[in-house]
Scaffold this active site. Structure first.
Site, short mmCIF file in Angstrom:
data_model
loop_
_atom_site.label_atom_id
_atom_site.label_comp_id
_atom_site.label_asym_id
_atom_site.label_seq_id
_atom_site.Cartn_x
_atom_site.Cartn_y
_atom_site.Cartn_z
CG HIS A 77 30.13 25.40 29.29
ND1 HIS A 77 30.23 24.99 30.59
CD2 HIS A 77 28.85 25.81 29.12
CE1 HIS A 77 29.04 25.14 31.18
NE2 HIS A 77 28.18 25.63 30.30
CG ASP A 106 27.18 -7.02 37.29
OD1 ASP A 106 27.06 -6.07 36.49
OD2 ASP A 106 28.15 -7.13 38.06
CD1 TRP A 142 25.61 23.39 22.15
CD2 TRP A 142 25.61 21.16 21.93
NE1 TRP A 142 24.31 22.97 22.10
CE2 TRP A 142 24.27 21.61 21.97
CE3 TRP A 142 25.86 19.80 21.81
CZ2 TRP A 142 23.20 20.74 21.89
CZ3 TRP A 142 24.77 18.93 21.71
CH2 TRP A 142 23.46 19.41 21.75
CB SER A 169 31.35 5.28 25.39
OG SER A 169 30.86 5.39 26.70
CB SER A 170 26.46 6.93 24.99
OG SER A 170 26.50 7.32 23.65
CG HIS A 253 14.16 18.20 20.28
ND1 HIS A 253 14.40 19.46 20.74
CD2 HIS A 253 13.17 17.72 21.06
CE1 HIS A 253 13.57 19.73 21.74
NE2 HIS A 253 12.81 18.70 21.94
CD GLU A 255 22.39 14.19 23.86
OE1 GLU A 255 22.26 13.06 23.34
OE2 GLU A 255 23.09 14.40 24.85
CE1 TYR A 257 11.58 16.51 26.04
CE2 TYR A 257 12.19 16.42 23.73
CZ TYR A 257 11.50 17.02 24.76
OH TYR A 257 10.75 18.13 24.52
CB SER A 268 9.06 9.16 39.09
OG SER A 268 8.79 10.09 38.08
CG HIS A 302 11.71 22.96 18.10
ND1 HIS A 302 10.96 22.07 18.84
CD2 HIS A 302 12.96 22.84 18.59
CE1 HIS A 302 11.74 21.45 19.71
NE2 HIS A 302 12.95 21.90 19.58
CG HIS A 303 16.60 22.90 17.83
ND1 HIS A 303 17.04 23.29 19.06
CD2 HIS A 303 15.91 21.75 18.04
CE1 HIS A 303 16.66 22.42 19.97
NE2 HIS A 303 15.97 21.47 19.39
CB THR A 328 6.28 17.89 29.70
OG1 THR A 328 6.85 17.41 28.49
CG2 THR A 328 7.40 18.24 30.66
CE LYS A 331 7.78 11.97 33.39
NZ LYS A 331 7.55 10.57 33.09
NE ARG A 450 23.29 30.05 22.39
CZ ARG A 450 22.90 28.82 22.02
NH1 ARG A 450 21.83 28.67 21.27
NH2 ARG A 450 23.55 27.76 22.43
#
Lengths: 541, 181
Positions: A77, A106, A142, A169-170, A253, A255, A257, A268, A302-303, A328, A331, A450
């Site tokens: 998931h 293009d 994950w 790919s990315s 981390h 990732e 963002y 925006s 922090h993880h 943040t 924003k 979890r």
């Protein structure tokens, strides 16, 4: 070089047709559509897994799935939603809209663009098929933490290979986005004038290039630990499983963002349009986005507050993490200030955008809570964390994507979506999202861990509520699918400017967007956030 | 800008960005020595820090005090080891040489090699427990169903903060696959 056929592309005056139009697609709009459909299919697949998880957790005890399969669902998931749904959806949206928003003919590398998309279906197939191999799919979560991930069956190898492919790919997609934005902007579309969505995509693309290879590297280490006798994460051989977490979260981390910045970009664009006011504090918005990107590289541990980090290290990562709340907050302040005294109307894109601001801020606040090391040690690995990241990823990334789809649907297709269904989709999602995820805060505070298929009896009520909410939320997404499918066929023809306040470049060309837009770059006079003062010399086929 | 020049500029940028991506793949591997260097320079990973031998002259050591030492061991599910501390708990004083024993048994029918990894609770106590001999210093080879007794000899540094009243020393024994010794 074959990859750079931008200048030749307009030579095809008619659309290619049939399957080859899609398989050999080089048109940014076709590839964008492929990305968006692919990500929606992955969203539904990942959603079905989420519903399996919630079905199992409706009551305590084991009802439907063996714990091993439950673990595979939680793992896949996460992987499917992150790498299959959210990231490709943003890449697809960037493909569709960026050239229109900055006046490019293009994407810079049209054939590489085709390749970056067509790598994704095989990667997705690897992930899905891994359920069928002996030992099942990856079940390590994950994050694929060692030493769990160094022990599992062939499903883990398939997952690692899928991550390699999606990473390539990315990275290719991001290179395309960066080169397009930096080299192909129309004359007059300065960097400090271009739309926030372009800025957000640009910074996101840099983040992807910087960290996706790190993820590829760390899963390669897992692969060589598994099969080729290396000892990166094997304590007996002098390695260290904690090292995996350090390298993974150095990717992980930023990732976060990568999945949030494009959402900020979309919001925006949408908020000023429906507030009929220019974006408040455009320049500060650009700097806030950049500083979030930079700060995201120095907060990864922090993880890992419960891995036994020394107090000095915990303090550093705690303060650095809290620091991110500042840009943040800038924003969120700017979005609210944009709405302030605006002539607001509440069409579906605006509703999703406001829903985004509200719920993303709640997710941001629980994030600040979690950044406090002393609290995190209590909350780590509980449902509080699950609640937190679903507020920023579902109500954040996903709501922004819905907002974007409703906002640009008329431009993409030349037809209007059904506004009543759209509003219903929003309110339905808003209510059931909160019914699903808000109780998880309480579950986490009460100590429910979890990733476990069973739980203690006192957690029953909140889990049942969350499961009902999840099924309603999931079913509600079919409203969106129905709305899109019927509107594609029978939607009212869209006016050239469906949104009164929209003033960026993509709204200055015919609707639906011509197959080959901006064959010749227009000369534009632009103001902040890509709003166009005047334009001449554009040509489309 | 002419079409040719745009194309050239695009390709240059593609090459540069590609190099960044490949370099970042290498950076994942470079992180491993980097972490070690950072830990050594800043001294944040106390357990693996090399001891410095001081002359001892002129430094006043704090007086010794009593500490409770608990000994523990664990084995991951599925591994053939049985690890048992002969002494479960002992009252020691800082600065005192202590010897305790561990019994390790190979419960399988094959020859196996194991590696023990120590861990301290609280983690901050780790840098003050100075081991002089330990079976965890090297890999240990066992015949089928062999049991061996190993000593652990250590001294607790007198400079340890008095706030630490008890220390747990726990070993986890891992399997070293054949041919990797």
């Amino acid at each position: 070089m074959a990859m750079t056929d931008v200048q030749q592309a307009p030579a095809h005056h008619h659309k290619p047709s049939g399957w080859s139009r899609w398989l050999m697609a080089t048109n940014h709009k076709d590839i964008g559509s492929l990305y968006l459909w692919f990500s929606f299919i992955m969203f539904l697949s990942g959603g079905v897994m989420a519903l399996c998880i919630r079905a199992e957790l409706f009551r305590p005890g084991l009802q439907f799935f063996a714990p091993e399969l439950f673990n595979q669902f939680t793992t896949l998931h996460g992987l499917v939603m992150v790498f299959g749904a959210i990231m490709p959806a943003f890449t697809g949206l960037a493909n569709w809209m960026l050239p229109l928003m900055i006046g490019a003919p293009d994407m810079a590398f049209a054939r590489m663009n085709n390749w970056s998309f067509w790598l994704l279906p095989p990667a997705a197939a690897l992930l899905m098929l891994s359920f069928l191999v002996p030992g099942g799919a990856a079940a390590a979560g994950w994050t694929l933490y060692a030493p769990l991930s160094t022990q599992m069956g062939i499903g883990m190898d398939m997952t690692i290979f899928a991550i390699h492919i999606m990473g390539v790919s990315s990275v290719m997609g991001s290179i395309n986005i960066i080169v397009t934005i930096l080299n192909l902007r129309a004359p007059g579309m300065d960097l400090m004038k271009m739309p926030m969505f372009a800025w957000a995509s640009l910074i996101t693309a840099f983040l992807i290039i910087a960290v996706m290879p790190v993820l590829a590297g760390v899963v390669t280490m897992v692969l060589t630990d598994r099969h080729f006798g290396t000892h990166f994460f094997n304590a007996a051989g002098g390695g260290d499983p904690i090292l995996y977490q350090h390298i993974f979260w150095f990717f992980g981390h930023p990732e976060v963002y990568i999945m949030a910045l494009p959402a900020f970009g979309i919001i925006s664009q949408v908020i000023p349009t429906f507030s009929r006011k220019p974006l408040f504090g455009y320049t500060s918005m650009v700097y806030a986005t950049s500083s979030i990107g930079v700060l995201s590289f120095i907060v990864w541990a922090h993880h890992m507050f419960v891995t036994g980090l020394p107090a000095t290290v915990q303090l550093f990562f705690m303060y650095a993490t809290m620091l991110i709340a500042v840009p943040t907050g800038v924003k969120v302040f700017n979005w609210i200030a944009t709405m302030w005294e605006g002539a607001m109307t509440f069409e579906t894109p605006m509703l999703f955008a406001i829903g985004f601001i509200l719920l993303f801020t709640i997710g941001g606040l629980s994030g600040v809570t979690l950044s406090v090391a002393a609290l995190d040690i209590q909350l780590h690995g509980t449902y509080y964390v699950v609640a937190h990241f679903h507020y920023v990823l579902v109500a954040g990334a996903l709501f922004s994507l819905f907002s974007a789809m409703y906002y640009w649907f008329p431009k993409m297709t030349g037809r209007m979506y059904n506004e009543r269904l759209g509003k219903f989709h929003f309110w339905w999602s808003m209510v059931w999202f909160n019914v699903t995820f808000f109780p998880m805060h309480f579950l986490g505070l009460a100590g429910m861990p979890r990733r476990i298929p069973d739980y203690a009896l006192q957690f029953t009520e909140f889990n049942s509520i969350a499961s009902v909410g999840a099924f309603c939320f999931g079913l509600g997404q079919l409203i969106f699918l129905y709305n899109i499918l019927t509107s594609l066929k029978n939607g009212k023809p869209a006016p050239a400017l469906p949104w009164e306040g929209a003033d960026t470049l993509e709204w200055k060309i015919p609707t639906p967007a011509p197959y080959h837009s901006f064959v010749e770059a227009p000369q534009v006079e632009a103001d902040h956030n890509g709003s166009i003062v005047s334009m001449h010399g554009d040509k489309h086929h | 800008m002419g079409a040719q020049r745009t194309q050239l500029a695009n390709q240059r940028m593609l090459a540069k960005l590609g190099v960044i991506a490949i370099a970042m793949f290498g950076f994942a591997y470079a992180l491993i020595p980097l972490y070690r260097v950072v830990c050594e320079v800043t001294g944040i990973n106390q357990v693996v820090k090399a001891d410095e031998v001081e002359s001892g002259a002129g430094t006043e050591l704090p007086p010794p005090f009593a500490v409770t030492m608990d000994f523990d061991a664990s084995v991951q599910a599925g591994l053939p080891w049985e690890v048992r501390p002969v002494t479960r708990t002992v009252q020691v004083r800082t600065g005192e040489f202590i010897r305790v024993d561990y019994d390790i048994t190979n419960r399988s029918d094959r020859e196996v090699t194991g590696q023990a990894i120590p861990r301290y609770l609280p983690g901050a106590a780790g840098e003050y427990v100075k081991k002089l001999d330990c079976f965890c210093f090297r890999q240990q080879r066992f015949k089928p169903h062999e049991t061996r007794r190993f000593p652990v000899v250590f001294v607790i540094d007198r400079r340890m903060p008095a706030s630490i009243a008890s220390i747990t020393l726990s070993y986890t024994v891992f399997d070293v696959p054949a041919g990797r010794t």
